[in-house]
Design an enzyme around this catalytic site. Structure first.
Site, PDB file in Angstrom:
ATOM      1  N   SER A  62      -3.026   3.783  -3.973  1.00 12.15           N
ATOM      2  CA  SER A  62      -2.866   2.542  -3.233  1.00 12.15           C
ATOM      3  C   SER A  62      -1.403   2.103  -3.232  1.00 12.15           C
ATOM      4  CB  SER A  62      -3.730   1.450  -3.857  1.00 12.15           C
ATOM      5  OG  SER A  62      -3.123   0.996  -5.051  1.00 12.15           O
ATOM      6  N   LYS A  63      -1.145   1.144  -2.426  1.00 11.83           N
ATOM      7  CA  LYS A  63       0.200   0.590  -2.280  1.00 11.83           C
ATOM      8  C   LYS A  63       0.779   0.156  -3.623  1.00 11.83           C
ATOM      9  CE  LYS A  63       2.240  -3.431   0.052  1.00 11.83           C
ATOM     10  NZ  LYS A  63       2.880  -3.974  -1.138  1.00 11.83           N
TER      11      LYS A  63
END
Length: 513
Positions: free
Chosen positions: A267-268
RNA sequence: GGCCCGUUCGUCUAGGGGUCUAGGACAUCUCCCUUUCACGGAGGAAACACGGGUUCGAUUCCCGUACGGGCUACCA
């Protein structure tokens, strides 16, 4: 059967809800590779059916990212194409038509249940430790055109009572299909809910929209992430109800990219936490202004980025690791796509970049180096094209990124401003002053051809004459020239700097020391 | 919870009944090259999740278990 001879057409269909994640880039890459391998077309379609999640700039970001990677769509919102438009928000009537046909054939229905009603039902079933599912087991007890008197349905439709259109999923069926990556996969239709096809705002959901477009755009292979596998049976059903099973694309569900450490998909946040990019390009969130780094801005070559991404979940079946896009196109196949998720490794990403750097033509690196030197304000007229070429050659094996060259080779352009204390303490002794004096004023000054070989030879014989070990005197020479204890090969560097500069630096050093 | 998918060195992976003493790459360690740090070269340590079957033989096939992942929205 009839699709055997159809021209291969794949598509990448992201929704513009933010920057494109590297997992998405990989999906695009595989779709592109597969299409190109078979001489087909790769299409970029924008799935912007969710108005609430639309993020300004995201669409441009997607286009620019693919462009940077060299994943060039044959048809897209920019390029256009026979099947235009390529933005779903501009194709609303098509989806309506599909939905209406489904209703007419008894495979879909109007549902008037409000979000609140459904929410309440969910809460209630949750309290009973079950999960609410809008399906055959409950649909006859809810508010929809299946159980309401026809007159009432008609009335509500006429009065524009908010409603959705749902797929009527039959009970008790086994739905089987062949996935290009996983082989035969089957599901029980009892576990598939009556998916919303058209939302109350009139927009289609992904389930209807992607499918209608894949039919309309004659897509032959639908390549997407594994997160879509559970809804695949619903999609198969829709094709079946539409009588389009023979036009159904082959599905390929790709494994997910996982976090480098810990659990879950990449994820980011991981990028921020672990200090590596998860996006191809830098992204600035239009709302928060928060900036997320990108591979491009970090100095990665697109070739290296693509190379690294391609090998995350796919392999050529050989030991080859370095691939150009052409190589990838030539070798790609779904048989070699791995089934399980791949943990992303930032270290290997760097290695790939170094590999590409080492393979770049030197003149390209030289040009970039010159640029960096100019930017740093270190440029002077003595640095000609040849100088940068040689400098790049020396610097190249020591860096992971092109942009590191100038900084790591600063001493090739600037005189040292200080001398590494550690080397001085360890190696410097006062009697050596005369050695370096002679070296600068006589030995080096008298060399007629100032080449690496010549300099090395004369230096070493001088050391011998003075009964100095090269291991003691060479580190000092390096420090006097560069200020640092380590760096590029000493004698080639001296040749590059040239006689005058070398002598001057030695003289300065023995004065300052 | 339910459903689906998966599980080979720390990581990416090859292999798919006997050739496996399980191969390669990153990272790591040692050595060589070298004034140094890299690059390069040589070598080392390091894996078939577990339990049952099937079989003459299972890392490879089947079933369980464990673990991991995904999905479970009028998001994609």
């Amino acid at each position: 059967m009839e699709k055997v001879n159809r021209r291969i057409r794949t598509r990448f269909a992201p929704s513009p809800t933010g920057p494109l994640h590297i997992g998405g880039v990989r999906t695009a890459l595989y779709s592109f590779l597969f299409a190109k391998k078979h001489g087909g077309n790769f299409i970029l379609r924008i799935e912007d059916t969710d108005r609430n999640r639309f993020v300004p700039g995201a669409e441009e970001y997607i286009v620019e990212s693919l462009n940077w990677c060299g994943i060039m769509p044959d048809e897209s919102i920019i390029k256009g194409g026979f099947f235009a438009p390529y933005r779903q928000s501009e194709r609303k009537e098509i989806y309506q038509r599909y939905a209406e046909q489904l209703i007419a054939d008894g495979h879909a229905y109007y549902a008037f249940d409000t979000a609140e009603e459904l929410e309440a039902l969910r809460m209630k079933t949750e309290r009973e430790k079950r999960v609410f599912s809008y399906d055959a087991s409950v649909r006859m007890n809810l508010r929809n055109s299946l159980c309401l008197p026809p007159a009432e349905t008609e009335k509500m439709l006429k009065e524009n009572v908010p409603h959705v259109i749902r797929l009527k999923v039959p009970a008790g069926e086994t739905i089987t299909f062949t996935d290009l990556v996983r082989g035969e996969v089957s599901f029980n239709s009892d576990l598939v809910d009556d998916k919303v096809l058209i939302k109350s705002d009139g927009m289609p959901t992904y389930h209807l929209a992607h499918l209608a477009d894949d039919i309309e755009m004659q897509i032959t292979h639908a390549i997407r992430g594994e997160e879509w596998l559970p809804s695949a049976p619903a999609h198969i059903l829709i094709y079946r109800f539409l009588n389009k099973e023979n036009e159904m694309p082959q599905y390929a569900h790709l494994p997910l990219l996982l976090k480098p450490e810990g659990n879950g998909k990449l994820s980011k946040r991981d990028g921020d936490r672990l200090g590596f990019p998860v996006f191809p390009l830098q992204w600035k969130d239009p709302k928060s202004g928060e900036i997320s780094m990108g591979y491009r801005e970090q100095g990665y070559y697109p070739e290296a980025f693509i190379n690294m991404l391609a090998l995350l979940g796919w392999n050529p079946g050989t030991d080859q690791e370095i691939f150009t896009m052409e190589d990838l196109i030539r070798h790609f196949s779904f048989e070699h796509v791995h089934k399980s998720g791949a943990r992303f490794d930032p270290e290997k990403a760097k290695w790939f970049n170094a590999q590409w750097l080492h393979r770049k033509p030197v003149n390209e690196l030289a040009a970039s180096l010159k640029n960096q030197v100019e930017k740093q304000g270190w440029f002077n007229a003595a640095f000609d094209e040849r100088y940068f070429l040689k400098a790049a050659e020396l610097l190249r094996p020591r860096v992971y990124f092109d942009h590191e060259m100038a900084e790591s080779g600063k001493y090739l352009f600037c005189k040292p401003t200080g001398y590494d204390e550690k080397v001085i303490t360890k190696k410097w002794r006062e009697p050596l002053r005369s050695f370096f004096q002679v070296l600068a004023d006589e030995t080096l000054a008298n060399i007629e051809s100032f080449t690496a070989e010549q300099v090395e030879q004369t230096f070493k014989s001088l050391a011998e004459k003075h009964q100095q070990k090269t291991g003691d005197v060479m580190p000092l020479l390096r420090v006097f020239i560069t200020g640092a204890g380590s760096g590029v090969d000493l004698f080639p560097m001296l040749e590059l700097l040239g006689k005058t500069e070398v002598i001057e630096r030695i003289r300065t050093a023995i004065i300052k020391i």
